[in-house]
Motif scaffolding. Sequence first.
Motif, PDB file in Angstrom:
ATOM      1  N   ASN A   1       4.419   5.442   2.151  1.00  0.00           N
ATOM      2  CA  ASN A   1       4.789   6.849   2.117  1.00  0.00           C
ATOM      3  C   ASN A   1       4.665   7.489   3.490  1.00  0.00           C
ATOM      4  OD1 ASN A   1       5.163   6.527  -0.567  1.00  0.00           O
ATOM      5  ND2 ASN A   1       3.134   7.264  -1.120  1.00  0.00           N
ATOM      6  N   LEU A   2       3.644   7.104   4.176  1.00  0.00           N
ATOM      7  CA  LEU A   2       3.432   7.667   5.506  1.00  0.00           C
ATOM      8  C   LEU A   2       4.629   7.318   6.389  1.00  0.00           C
ATOM      9  CD1 LEU A   2       1.612   9.103   7.436  1.00  0.00           C
ATOM     10  CD2 LEU A   2       0.479   6.942   7.941  1.00  0.00           C
TER      11      LEU A   2
ATOM     12  N   ASN B   1       0.849  -1.193   0.000  1.00  0.00           N
ATOM     13  CA  ASN B   1       0.000   0.000   0.000  1.00  0.00           C
ATOM     14  C   ASN B   1       0.880   1.237   0.000  1.00  0.00           C
ATOM     15  OD1 ASN B   1      -1.416   2.269   0.907  1.00  0.00           O
ATOM     16  ND2 ASN B   1      -3.024   0.965   1.739  1.00  0.00           N
ATOM     17  N   ALA B   2       0.847   1.922  -1.153  1.00  0.00           N
ATOM     18  CA  ALA B   2       1.752   3.064  -1.321  1.00  0.00           C
ATOM     19  C   ALA B   2       1.555   4.099  -0.216  1.00  0.00           C
ATOM     20  CB  ALA B   2       1.528   3.699  -2.679  1.00  0.00           C
ATOM     21  N   TYR B   3       0.344   4.250   0.262  1.00  0.00           N
ATOM     22  CA  TYR B   3       0.100   5.290   1.258  1.00  0.00           C
ATOM     23  C   TYR B   3       0.702   4.944   2.597  1.00  0.00           C
ATOM     24  CZ  TYR B   3      -2.623   7.459  -2.229  1.00  0.00           C
ATOM     25  OH  TYR B   3      -2.984   8.060  -3.387  1.00  0.00           O
ATOM     26  N   ALA B   4       0.630   3.684   2.936  1.00  0.00           N
ATOM     27  CA  ALA B   4       1.257   3.267   4.180  1.00  0.00           C
ATOM     28  C   ALA B   4       2.774   3.436   4.071  1.00  0.00           C
ATOM     29  CB  ALA B   4       0.909   1.821   4.484  1.00  0.00           C
TER      30      ALA B   4
ATOM     31  N   PRO C   1      -2.920  19.028   5.771  1.00  0.00           N
ATOM     32  CA  PRO C   1      -3.094  17.620   6.137  1.00  0.00           C
ATOM     33  C   PRO C   1      -2.160  16.740   5.308  1.00  0.00           C
ATOM     34  CG  PRO C   1      -5.004  18.433   4.937  1.00  0.00           C
ATOM     35  CD  PRO C   1      -4.133  19.617   5.225  1.00  0.00           C
ATOM     36  N   ASN C   2      -1.631  15.727   5.919  1.00  0.00           N
ATOM     37  CA  ASN C   2      -0.779  14.783   5.202  1.00  0.00           C
ATOM     38  C   ASN C   2      -1.651  13.837   4.379  1.00  0.00           C
ATOM     39  OD1 ASN C   2       0.597  12.398   4.539  1.00  0.00           O
ATOM     40  ND2 ASN C   2       2.173  12.876   6.059  1.00  0.00           N
ATOM     41  N   ALA C   3      -1.559  14.025   3.070  1.00  0.00           N
ATOM     42  CA  ALA C   3      -2.448  13.278   2.179  1.00  0.00           C
ATOM     43  C   ALA C   3      -2.300  11.774   2.385  1.00  0.00           C
ATOM     44  CB  ALA C   3      -2.166  13.642   0.736  1.00  0.00           C
ATOM     45  N   TYR C   4      -1.092  11.326   2.704  1.00  0.00           N
ATOM     46  CA  TYR C   4      -0.894   9.893   2.822  1.00  0.00           C
ATOM     47  C   TYR C   4      -1.572   9.330   4.057  1.00  0.00           C
ATOM     48  CZ  TYR C   4       2.021  10.339  -1.108  1.00  0.00           C
ATOM     49  OH  TYR C   4       2.445  10.589  -2.366  1.00  0.00           O
ATOM     50  N   ALA C   5      -1.518  10.080   5.119  1.00  0.00           N
ATOM     51  CA  ALA C   5      -2.207   9.629   6.316  1.00  0.00           C
ATOM     52  C   ALA C   5      -3.718   9.595   6.056  1.00  0.00           C
ATOM     53  CB  ALA C   5      -1.891  10.563   7.472  1.00  0.00           C
TER      54      ALA C   5
ATOM     55  N   LYS D   1       2.562  19.887  -2.568  1.00  0.00           N
ATOM     56  CA  LYS D   1       2.980  19.742  -1.186  1.00  0.00           C
ATOM     57  C   LYS D   1       2.075  18.733  -0.477  1.00  0.00           C
ATOM     58  CE  LYS D   1       3.787  22.413   2.983  1.00  0.00           C
ATOM     59  NZ  LYS D   1       3.245  23.556   3.727  1.00  0.00           N
ATOM     60  N   LEU D   2       0.787  18.908  -0.684  1.00  0.00           N
ATOM     61  CA  LEU D   2      -0.205  18.024  -0.096  1.00  0.00           C
ATOM     62  C   LEU D   2       0.090  16.577  -0.442  1.00  0.00           C
ATOM     63  CD1 LEU D   2      -2.986  19.786   0.774  1.00  0.00           C
ATOM     64  CD2 LEU D   2      -3.959  17.845  -0.435  1.00  0.00           C
ATOM     65  N   ASN D   3       0.456  16.363  -1.657  1.00  0.00           N
ATOM     66  CA  ASN D   3       0.716  14.996  -2.104  1.00  0.00           C
ATOM     67  C   ASN D   3       2.148  14.580  -1.843  1.00  0.00           C
ATOM     68  OD1 ASN D   3      -1.704  13.680  -3.576  1.00  0.00           O
ATOM     69  ND2 ASN D   3      -1.761  15.830  -4.185  1.00  0.00           N
ATOM     70  N   ARG D   4       2.857  15.411  -1.128  1.00  0.00           N
ATOM     71  CA  ARG D   4       4.213  15.059  -0.709  1.00  0.00           C
ATOM     72  C   ARG D   4       5.070  14.573  -1.873  1.00  0.00           C
ATOM     73  NH1 ARG D   4       1.897  17.038   3.208  1.00  0.00           N
ATOM     74  NH2 ARG D   4       2.345  16.567   5.390  1.00  0.00           N
TER      75      ARG D   4
ATOM     76  N   ASN E   1      -5.238   9.266   3.226  1.00  0.00           N
ATOM     77  CA  ASN E   1      -5.590   8.202   2.300  1.00  0.00           C
ATOM     78  C   ASN E   1      -5.523   6.837   2.967  1.00  0.00           C
ATOM     79  OD1 ASN E   1      -5.830  10.147   0.406  1.00  0.00           O
ATOM     80  ND2 ASN E   1      -3.776   9.897  -0.391  1.00  0.00           N
ATOM     81  N   LEU E   2      -4.527   6.683   3.797  1.00  0.00           N
ATOM     82  CA  LEU E   2      -4.386   5.405   4.483  1.00  0.00           C
ATOM     83  C   LEU E   2      -5.627   5.141   5.325  1.00  0.00           C
ATOM     84  CD1 LEU E   2      -2.649   3.043   5.179  1.00  0.00           C
ATOM     85  CD2 LEU E   2      -1.551   4.380   6.971  1.00  0.00           C
TER      86      LEU E   2
ATOM     87  N   SER F   1      -7.877   8.478  -2.509  1.00  0.00           N
ATOM     88  CA  SER F   1      -6.641   9.201  -2.820  1.00  0.00           C
ATOM     89  C   SER F   1      -6.891  10.550  -3.476  1.00  0.00           C
ATOM     90  CB  SER F   1      -5.774   8.355  -3.739  1.00  0.00           C
ATOM     91  OG  SER F   1      -6.423   8.172  -4.975  1.00  0.00           O
TER      92      SER F   1
END
Lengths: 331, 331
Positions: free
Chosen positions: A56-57, A51-54, B50-54, A115-118, B56-57, B62
């Motif tokens: 990345n987090l 899971n890309a979001y995990a 907000p951290n988009a990844y957090a 930025k939001l999407n890091r 989304n997780l 997304s």
Amino acid sequence: MGQPATLKKISEQLNLSISTVSRALKNHPDISENTKRKVKELAALMEYEPNAYAVNLRTNKSKVFGLIVPAISNMFYDSFISAVEVEARKFGYSLMILQSGDDPLLEAENLKLCKLNRVDGIFISVAPDTLSTQLLSKYRESGIPVIFFDKVPDAINADTICMADEEAASLAAHTILKYKKKHVLALFGNADLSITKKRKQAFLNVIAQHGGKIKTSVHCCKNADEARLATAEALASRNRPDHVFCMSDELLIGAMKTILRAGLQIPQDISILAISNGFIPGLFYPEITYIETSGFELGKLAIKRMLENMESITAPKAIILPSRLVEGGSI
Amino acid sequence: MGQPATLKKISEQLNLSISTVSRALKNHPDISENTKRKVKELAALMEYEPNAYAVNLRTNKSKVFGLIVPAISNMFYDSFISAVEVEARKFGYSLMILQSGDDPLLEAENLKLCKLNRVDGIFISVAPDTLSTQLLSKYRESGIPVIFFDKVPDAINADTICMADEEAASLAAHTILKYKKKHVLALFGNADLSITKKRKQAFLNVIAQHGGKIKTSVHCCKNADEARLATAEALASRNRPDHVFCMSDELLIGAMKTILRAGLQIPQDISILAISNGFIPGLFYPEITYIETSGFELGKLAIKRMLENMESITAPKAIILPSRLVEGGSI
DNA sequence: ATGAAAGCGCTAACAG
DNA sequence: CTGTTAGCGCTTTCAT
């Protein structure tokens, strides 16, 4: 498909811990070949995808680059984007593409989205009245590399990748002189853009240095239609030019409309030289001779520089892509 | 910029709990106006994003759409992409754009990337020998809407947005008949694509219905160069065509190369009709008459349909964008 | 060679 | 109106 597979599910099936599974999948040396095999097999079977979001987090890396351009549907940018996408993929990066529409506000909003999407890095060709240079230097300071390309803010200390604007324009002028043209209609773009200023100045400098044997009529045209009209006017005058120079594809399109309509033979009645990536020049017969400015090449340089920055941020560098003459049959 | 602000940091500063801060920022009705104000002020000050990844997780959303095309730098797709990007933004979505290069393997890889990045929906114009239809129906089943556009797999029960291929091709045929052409060189694209099959069949049907008064030479060309050669061959034959029909811009470019080289007058020596978005036809003189297919319009329809699907997945729908004849002077 | 546990930043019951 | 708690899926340190 049910629910997507996770490390946890795999670990439960195999009576292993989550961390062991994670390591096995990464070929960590600590894990025995046997477990690695088992884990990998089951992972494949379950179609496991991290899971890309995990990720990345956890890692604070997104493997995504932001790319901001005035407009995607533009002969130049689309080839730039195409090149960047292809190269980025090779290194596991994807692209988030945003359009600013030459609007400084939209541009700032796009930056926020990045930025939001890091994003891990930003490629940007700035809008004419950009508000974002401060924002961008902040990003850079906080470790997000920013690569400016094509349209670059004046006097900025940053990574920039540009066409050799001056060089291209003087090469054009030299070429025209070489062919001993008598009267040149020179079409330039929007007079407010730095790219126009640079090209115009360089072009006229060369002409001036050569002495007065050549007559030059200069026009700044905002779009293809203005170029069409300017050309029509020039052709109608008693002192008709024997050559047309266009600093961009758009102007070339406009000029060609008039020239074809007038039924002139190229290069006998009138000769032509443009600055272009070569696509439009290749549509005509004879093919238009042009000074090459390749979005594709620029894109390759840009991504190369970005990847260097991913390793370690080094001193900013201004890269300039040299240009060359591509002979068609229009001069 | 220091470290990016988080809910935690804000809550510590204010001696509130994380959840209160989260709610305040979302204007949750439970929170007092007073705390809301305080929280928002500090958040603004600290430039909280907000951290988009957090997010989304947590939420499994997304706010990103995947968009897969054969190539970005293509007159048709770039306008499609442009339209989708603009509309998507209005609803808070960004675009992840991938190129398949007409390679089924790359296409499958792109799809994986989409999955990895947990895109909320996929737009795709499939490669000729796509392997991905199964994969895509899986996605659909698991709640990720898939919108096929332009190049669509045969016989698929899914959301599709296409040009009116049959209609455009028969309109072309009718137009050619109207002008009482005797011998048509008809150039079609890659024979494996459904778009080619549809257009070819519809075109030939109309011709056939009309009786045998018109001779038709049909060629399938994979690219501009093949079109150029096919045209050259036809022009060299004893039985030279008096009309060329091109089902795409690419073929038009190829055909025009040969025609211009041969010095033929349009439409006197040979007439031309194409299916196109109008950009390329407008470059020539006389301008080429064409049946319009607008990537821009198609893009708008596609995103509209996608947003409908985001609300709730409904029965698949096949949307067709009607076409119209745009008169140039080439026929 | 493997496991336990903490925590990335956020949301959403549930409990007061 | 506000706080507590659990957990999304993963990586990584520290044990064992």
